[in-house]
Design a protein around this motif. Structure first.
Motif, PDB file in Angstrom:
ATOM      1  N   MET A   1     -75.906 -34.403 -12.534  1.00 34.36           N
ATOM      2  CA  MET A   1     -74.523 -34.206 -12.962  1.00 34.36           C
ATOM      3  C   MET A   1     -73.835 -33.138 -12.133  1.00 34.36           C
ATOM      4  O   MET A   1     -72.636 -33.166 -11.932  1.00 34.36           O
ATOM      5  N   PHE A  62     -75.431 -45.056 -13.612  1.00 35.41           N
ATOM      6  CA  PHE A  62     -75.499 -44.206 -14.789  1.00 35.41           C
ATOM      7  C   PHE A  62     -74.119 -44.098 -15.415  1.00 35.41           C
ATOM      8  O   PHE A  62     -73.135 -43.845 -14.724  1.00 35.41           O
ATOM      9  N   ILE A  63     -74.045 -44.329 -16.724  1.00 44.24           N
ATOM     10  CA  ILE A  63     -72.802 -44.146 -17.480  1.00 44.24           C
ATOM     11  C   ILE A  63     -73.043 -43.081 -18.528  1.00 44.24           C
ATOM     12  O   ILE A  63     -74.050 -43.128 -19.257  1.00 44.24           O
ATOM     13  N   SER A  64     -72.149 -42.120 -18.595  1.00 43.30           N
ATOM     14  CA  SER A  64     -72.239 -41.050 -19.580  1.00 43.30           C
ATOM     15  C   SER A  64     -70.953 -41.016 -20.386  1.00 43.30           C
ATOM     16  O   SER A  64     -69.860 -40.943 -19.823  1.00 43.30           O
ATOM     17  N   CYS A  65     -71.068 -41.102 -21.701  1.00 41.55           N
ATOM     18  CA  CYS A  65     -69.920 -41.004 -22.602  1.00 41.55           C
ATOM     19  C   CYS A  65     -69.969 -39.659 -23.320  1.00 41.55           C
ATOM     20  O   CYS A  65     -71.043 -39.079 -23.471  1.00 41.55           O
ATOM     21  N   GLY A  66     -68.846 -39.179 -23.774  1.00 40.37           N
ATOM     22  CA  GLY A  66     -68.904 -37.949 -24.546  1.00 40.37           C
ATOM     23  C   GLY A  66     -67.564 -37.291 -24.764  1.00 40.37           C
ATOM     24  O   GLY A  66     -66.548 -37.675 -24.177  1.00 40.37           O
ATOM     25  N   ARG A  68     -66.443 -34.482 -23.807  1.00 37.80           N
ATOM     26  CA  ARG A  68     -65.815 -33.792 -22.679  1.00 37.80           C
ATOM     27  C   ARG A  68     -64.797 -34.689 -21.979  1.00 37.80           C
ATOM     28  O   ARG A  68     -63.926 -34.210 -21.272  1.00 37.80           O
ATOM     29  N   TYR A  69     -64.911 -36.017 -22.178  1.00 40.03           N
ATOM     30  CA  TYR A  69     -63.961 -36.970 -21.583  1.00 40.03           C
ATOM     31  C   TYR A  69     -62.931 -37.435 -22.609  1.00 40.03           C
ATOM     32  O   TYR A  69     -62.273 -38.431 -22.401  1.00 40.03           O
ATOM     33  N   ARG A 148     -69.174 -49.416 -23.407  1.00 38.91           N
ATOM     34  CA  ARG A 148     -70.153 -48.425 -23.843  1.00 38.91           C
ATOM     35  C   ARG A 148     -69.519 -47.216 -24.535  1.00 38.91           C
ATOM     36  O   ARG A 148     -70.139 -46.611 -25.407  1.00 38.91           O
ATOM     37  N   CYS A 149     -68.330 -46.834 -24.097  1.00 41.81           N
ATOM     38  CA  CYS A 149     -67.751 -45.566 -24.559  1.00 41.81           C
ATOM     39  C   CYS A 149     -66.553 -45.749 -25.484  1.00 41.81           C
ATOM     40  O   CYS A 149     -66.506 -45.194 -26.588  1.00 41.81           O
ATOM     41  N   ASN A 155     -64.626 -42.753 -27.218  1.00 43.39           N
ATOM     42  CA  ASN A 155     -64.878 -41.685 -26.257  1.00 43.39           C
ATOM     43  C   ASN A 155     -64.546 -42.147 -24.843  1.00 43.39           C
ATOM     44  O   ASN A 155     -64.608 -43.330 -24.532  1.00 43.39           O
ATOM     45  N   GLY A 157     -65.565 -41.472 -20.614  1.00 48.27           N
ATOM     46  CA  GLY A 157     -66.856 -41.355 -19.959  1.00 48.27           C
ATOM     47  C   GLY A 157     -66.743 -41.412 -18.457  1.00 48.27           C
ATOM     48  O   GLY A 157     -65.646 -41.524 -17.891  1.00 48.27           O
TER      49      GLY A 157
END
Length: 281
Positions: A1, A62-66, A68-69, A148-149, A155, A157
């Motif tokens: 990251m 890679f997918i990241s949700c959260g 912070r987005y 996904r997000c 959310n 991502g």
């Protein structure tokens, strides 16, 4: 990251400003998320398939949700932003031509929804000036973020690891610009995209009023699309990146629908506003 930290911080920091009115029309409610398709139920009980497209897990390593987005993304808004991405399969060079790098797609580059509530930014790994990829890959990654997000959790991502050398990313997040659109002699949307690609977009703070003389006129080489930075009365501190964001917002929310518009309350003291219009001859 860590290698994406600078790109993320720039976008998230600048998207933490302003508010907008509710989007026009009914907002569809997520009803069922099936494999390869997203079905929405509208307030009157009717179902509509937004898309029926298989998203490969190999697209975007890679997918990241959260949070912070952002945590308030709307499916319909982000679907509109996703729809604006081309599905062309030809190789494109994405990068920062301001550093003397030859590119096909100028960065920063952003897709914004009709209501301004969802944005998709193309980013590169920290330290990378240009990278090769396809719009088709970005489009599928954006659909992946929507699946996904946004749809299950609202959310935002990031999709990372895109492109030939896994150096391209997409950030999907919420944006709430205060923009008003109005009837007028709208510039061609292509010329406003040219203005976005060629105007300065430095994130360094500037004193608008004392140092950057106001009104500040920005226009592209064909002198069709013009952005004018003005003040409500007092000098203010802002950046040309924030001005670029305003041009993107007005172009995506007003100009592409044949209207002109204004982005309000920019700068640290909310004293600046930016008009986007057909340049007066």
């Amino acid at each position: 990251m860590a290698s994406w930290r600078h790109a993320i911080s720039i976008i998230i920091f600048h998207l933490s400003i302003a508010v907008t009115s509710s989007p026009p029309g009914s907002v569809a409610i997520p009803h069922h998320l099936g494999p390869g398709s997203l079905v929405l139920e509208t307030p009157d009980g009717n179902e509509t398939v937004l898309f029926n497209q298989t998203w490969s897990p190999n697209v975007g390593s890679f997918i990241s949700c959260g949070a912070r987005y952002r945590t308030d993304l709307k499916v319909m808004s982000c679907q509109d932003a996703v729809n604006r991405i081309s599905d062309d399969v030809g190789d494109m060079r994405f990068g920062y031509d301001k550093y003397g790098v030859e590119v096909d797609v100028h960065l920063p580059s952003r897709y914004i929804s009709y209501d301004g509530l969802c944005t998709i930014d193309i980013v590169l790994k920290d330290g990378v000036l240009a990278a090769t990829g396809t719009y088709r890959e970005l489009s599928l990654a954006a659909i992946g973020l929507l699946h996904r997000c946004v749809a299950p959790h609202h959310n935002g991502g990031i999709a990372m690891g895109l492109g030939r050398d896994t150096e391209i990313g997409l950030i999907m997040t919420s944006f709430k610009p205060r923009v008003t659109c109005r009837r007028g002699n709208a510039p061609p949307i292509g010329n406003c995209k040219h203005l976005q690609d060629t105007m300065t977009s430095s994130a360094l703070p500037k004193s608008f009023g004392p140092d950057v003389k106001l009104p500040k006129h920005l226009y592209e080489s064909n002198r069709q699309c013009e952005a004018i930075v003005r003040t409500l009365g007092l000098p203010d501190v802002s950046s040309f990146y924030e001005v670029w964001e305003a041009v993107v917002a007005v172009s995506g929310m007003c100009v592409r629908f044949g209207q002109i518009g204004t982005a309000w309350y920019r700068g640290q003291k909310k004293q600046l506003y930016i008009d986007v219009t057909l340049q007066a001859r």
